[in-house]
Design a protein around this motif. Structure first.
Motif, mmCIF file in Angstrom:
data_model
loop_
_atom_site.group_PDB
_atom_site.id
_atom_site.type_symbol
_atom_site.label_atom_id
_atom_site.label_comp_id
_atom_site.label_asym_id
_atom_site.label_seq_id
_atom_site.Cartn_x
_atom_site.Cartn_y
_atom_site.Cartn_z
ATOM 1 N N THR A 19 0.817 -1.220 -0.076
ATOM 2 C CA THR A 19 -0.042 -0.045 -0.116
ATOM 3 C C THR A 19 0.703 1.233 -0.040
ATOM 4 O OG1 THR A 19 -1.901 -1.236 1.015
ATOM 5 C CG2 THR A 19 -2.132 1.228 1.149
ATOM 6 N N GLU A 20 2.066 1.397 0.770
ATOM 7 C CA GLU A 20 2.742 2.460 0.687
ATOM 8 C C GLU A 20 3.441 2.600 -0.529
ATOM 9 O OE1 GLU A 20 5.176 3.078 3.946
ATOM 10 O OE2 GLU A 20 3.944 2.548 5.534
ATOM 11 N N ALA A 21 3.984 1.672 -1.233
ATOM 12 C CA ALA A 21 4.895 2.009 -2.216
ATOM 13 C C ALA A 21 3.830 1.797 -3.659
ATOM 14 C CB ALA A 21 5.732 0.723 -2.473
ATOM 15 N N ALA A 22 2.769 1.425 -3.496
ATOM 16 C CA ALA A 22 1.822 1.350 -4.893
ATOM 17 C C ALA A 22 0.549 1.569 -4.536
ATOM 18 C CB ALA A 22 2.082 -0.218 -5.428
ATOM 19 N N PRO A 23 0.172 2.744 -3.704
ATOM 20 C CA PRO A 23 -1.257 2.988 -3.536
ATOM 21 C C PRO A 23 -2.334 3.020 -4.515
ATOM 22 C CG PRO A 23 0.167 5.217 -3.240
ATOM 23 C CD PRO A 23 1.206 3.801 -3.722
ATOM 24 N N ALA A 24 -1.912 3.645 -5.791
ATOM 25 C CA ALA A 24 -3.053 3.457 -6.760
ATOM 26 C C ALA A 24 -3.426 2.300 -7.396
ATOM 27 C CB ALA A 24 -2.580 4.454 -7.829
ATOM 28 N N THR A 25 -2.359 1.339 -7.264
ATOM 29 C CA THR A 25 -2.372 0.025 -7.896
ATOM 30 C C THR A 25 -3.270 -0.831 -6.993
ATOM 31 O OG1 THR A 25 -0.289 0.428 -9.051
ATOM 32 C CG2 THR A 25 -0.977 -1.951 -9.049
ATOM 33 N N VAL A 26 -2.852 -0.839 -5.542
ATOM 34 C CA VAL A 26 -3.530 -1.372 -4.571
ATOM 35 C C VAL A 26 -4.871 -1.095 -4.701
ATOM 36 C CG1 VAL A 26 -3.747 -1.954 -2.233
ATOM 37 C CG2 VAL A 26 -1.281 -1.867 -3.318
ATOM 38 N N ALA A 27 -5.341 0.140 -4.856
ATOM 39 C CA ALA A 27 -6.733 0.532 -4.662
ATOM 40 C C ALA A 27 -7.537 -0.107 -5.901
ATOM 41 C CB ALA A 27 -6.862 2.375 -4.623
ATOM 42 N N ALA A 28 -7.010 0.158 -7.143
ATOM 43 C CA ALA A 28 -7.585 -0.301 -8.348
ATOM 44 C C ALA A 28 -7.750 -1.840 -8.199
ATOM 45 C CB ALA A 28 -6.688 -0.051 -9.608
ATOM 46 N N TYR A 62 2.963 4.068 -14.038
ATOM 47 C CA TYR A 62 3.860 3.561 -13.000
ATOM 48 C C TYR A 62 3.969 3.879 -11.753
ATOM 49 C CZ TYR A 62 4.851 1.099 -17.538
ATOM 50 O OH TYR A 62 5.090 0.679 -18.744
ATOM 51 N N GLU A 63 3.988 2.830 -10.833
ATOM 52 C CA GLU A 63 4.493 3.113 -9.435
ATOM 53 C C GLU A 63 4.950 1.889 -8.719
ATOM 54 O OE1 GLU A 63 0.976 4.264 -7.013
ATOM 55 O OE2 GLU A 63 0.091 2.461 -7.435
ATOM 56 N N ASN A 64 6.036 1.906 -8.183
ATOM 57 C CA ASN A 64 7.025 0.721 -7.626
ATOM 58 C C ASN A 64 7.133 -0.236 -8.589
ATOM 59 O OD1 ASN A 64 8.083 -0.327 -5.323
ATOM 60 N ND2 ASN A 64 6.312 -1.894 -4.977
ATOM 61 N N ALA A 65 7.506 0.341 -9.862
ATOM 62 C CA ALA A 65 7.674 -0.600 -11.128
ATOM 63 C C ALA A 65 9.071 -1.363 -10.870
ATOM 64 C CB ALA A 65 7.727 0.232 -12.479
ATOM 65 N N ALA A 103 8.132 -3.307 -17.379
ATOM 66 C CA ALA A 103 8.174 -3.052 -16.229
ATOM 67 C C ALA A 103 6.794 -2.989 -15.461
ATOM 68 C CB ALA A 103 9.078 -1.904 -15.438
ATOM 69 N N GLY A 104 6.342 -3.696 -14.152
ATOM 70 C CA GLY A 104 5.115 -3.640 -13.877
ATOM 71 C C GLY A 104 5.239 -3.319 -12.477
ATOM 72 N N ASN A 105 3.910 -2.752 -12.024
ATOM 73 C CA ASN A 105 3.870 -2.225 -10.669
ATOM 74 C C ASN A 105 3.802 -3.434 -9.651
ATOM 75 O OD1 ASN A 105 3.861 0.107 -12.070
ATOM 76 N ND2 ASN A 105 1.402 0.248 -11.754
ATOM 77 N N HIS A 106 4.731 -3.369 -8.643
ATOM 78 C CA HIS A 106 4.977 -4.442 -7.752
ATOM 79 C C HIS A 106 3.625 -3.855 -6.594
ATOM 80 C CE1 HIS A 106 7.145 -6.061 -3.730
ATOM 81 N NE2 HIS A 106 5.863 -7.035 -4.030
ATOM 82 N N PHE A 107 2.503 -4.764 -6.267
ATOM 83 C CA PHE A 107 1.474 -4.276 -5.617
ATOM 84 C C PHE A 107 0.978 -5.172 -4.520
ATOM 85 C CE2 PHE A 107 -0.758 -6.896 -8.505
ATOM 86 C CZ PHE A 107 -1.725 -7.216 -8.051
ATOM 87 N N LEU A 108 1.545 -6.755 -4.657
ATOM 88 C CA LEU A 108 1.330 -7.436 -3.667
ATOM 89 C C LEU A 108 2.445 -8.566 -3.480
ATOM 90 C CD1 LEU A 108 -1.092 -9.216 -2.066
ATOM 91 C CD2 LEU A 108 -1.793 -10.364 -4.336
ATOM 92 N N THR A 109 2.469 -8.965 -2.297
ATOM 93 C CA THR A 109 3.649 -10.140 -1.813
ATOM 94 C C THR A 109 3.054 -11.325 -1.258
ATOM 95 O OG1 THR A 109 5.186 -8.238 -1.916
ATOM 96 C CG2 THR A 109 6.067 -10.400 -0.962
#
Length: 135
Positions: A19-28, A62-65, A103-109
Motif C-alpha cells: 500500500t505505501e509503495a503502490a497505493p493507486a495500484t493496490v486501490a485499483a 507506473y508506481e513501484n515498477a 516493468a510492472g507495478n509491484h503491488f502484492l507479496t
C-alpha cells in the motif's frame, strides 16, 4: 499480518498489499475483489505465471515498477507496449514481452506459503492453466 488470501490450484497463500509503495495500484486491484481468473505460464519472462487481461484499462501509470520481481511478488503491467496483465514470480524473472523488456507495478507479496509456489508454477508450465482466486 495478512491482507488477502490467494488460492492457486486449491493451495492457499496469504499476502500483503504494498500500500505505501503502490497505493493507486493496490486501490485499483482491491476494487475488483473478490477476483477469480486463471493463470498460465509466461512465455518470455522466466519463472512466472500471468493473468492476461487484454486491453483492460486500470487507468494507472507506473508506481513501484520493477522488471525483476522476486518470488512471491505480484506485479501489474498497466498496458501500453504489450497487453495489460498481472504476473506472479515463482523464480528468477526478467519481465518482458515480444516487444522487449517491460516493468510492472509491484503491488502484492505472498507472505505465507512461498515454499509451495515454485511447484505450482512448474506444474502450470507442464500441465496448463490453473485457477486463481483473491479474497
Amino acid at each position: 499480518m495478512s491482507d488477502i488470501a490467494i488460492e492457486i490450484d486449491g493451495q492457499l497463500f496469504k499476502g500483503r498489499f504494498e500500500t505505501e509503495a503502490a497505493p493507486a495500484t493496490v486501490a485499483a486491484f482491491r476494487s475488483l475483489l473478490p477476483y477469480e481468473k486463471q493463470i498460465i505460464h509466461v512465455r518470455w519472462s522466466g519463472e512466472a505465471c500471468w493473468i492476461p487481461l487484454g486491453d483492460f484499462d486500470f487507468g494507472l501509470g507506473y508506481e513501484n515498477a520493477t522488471s525483476h520481481p522476486a518470488p512471491g511478488q505480484f506485479i501489474l503491467y498497466p498496458g501500453g507496449v504489450s497487453e495489460t496483465e498481472i504476473l506472479v514470480a515463482y523464480g528468477p524473472v526478467a519481465f518482458a514481452s515480444k516487444a522487449g523488456p517491460l516493468a510492472g507495478n509491484h503491488f502484492l507479496t505472498i507472505t505465507e506459503g512461498l515454499d509451495r509456489l515454485a511447484e505450482i508454477g512448474r506444474g502450470t508450465l507442464w500441465t496448463g492453466a490453473k485457477a486463481i482466486a483473491f479474497r
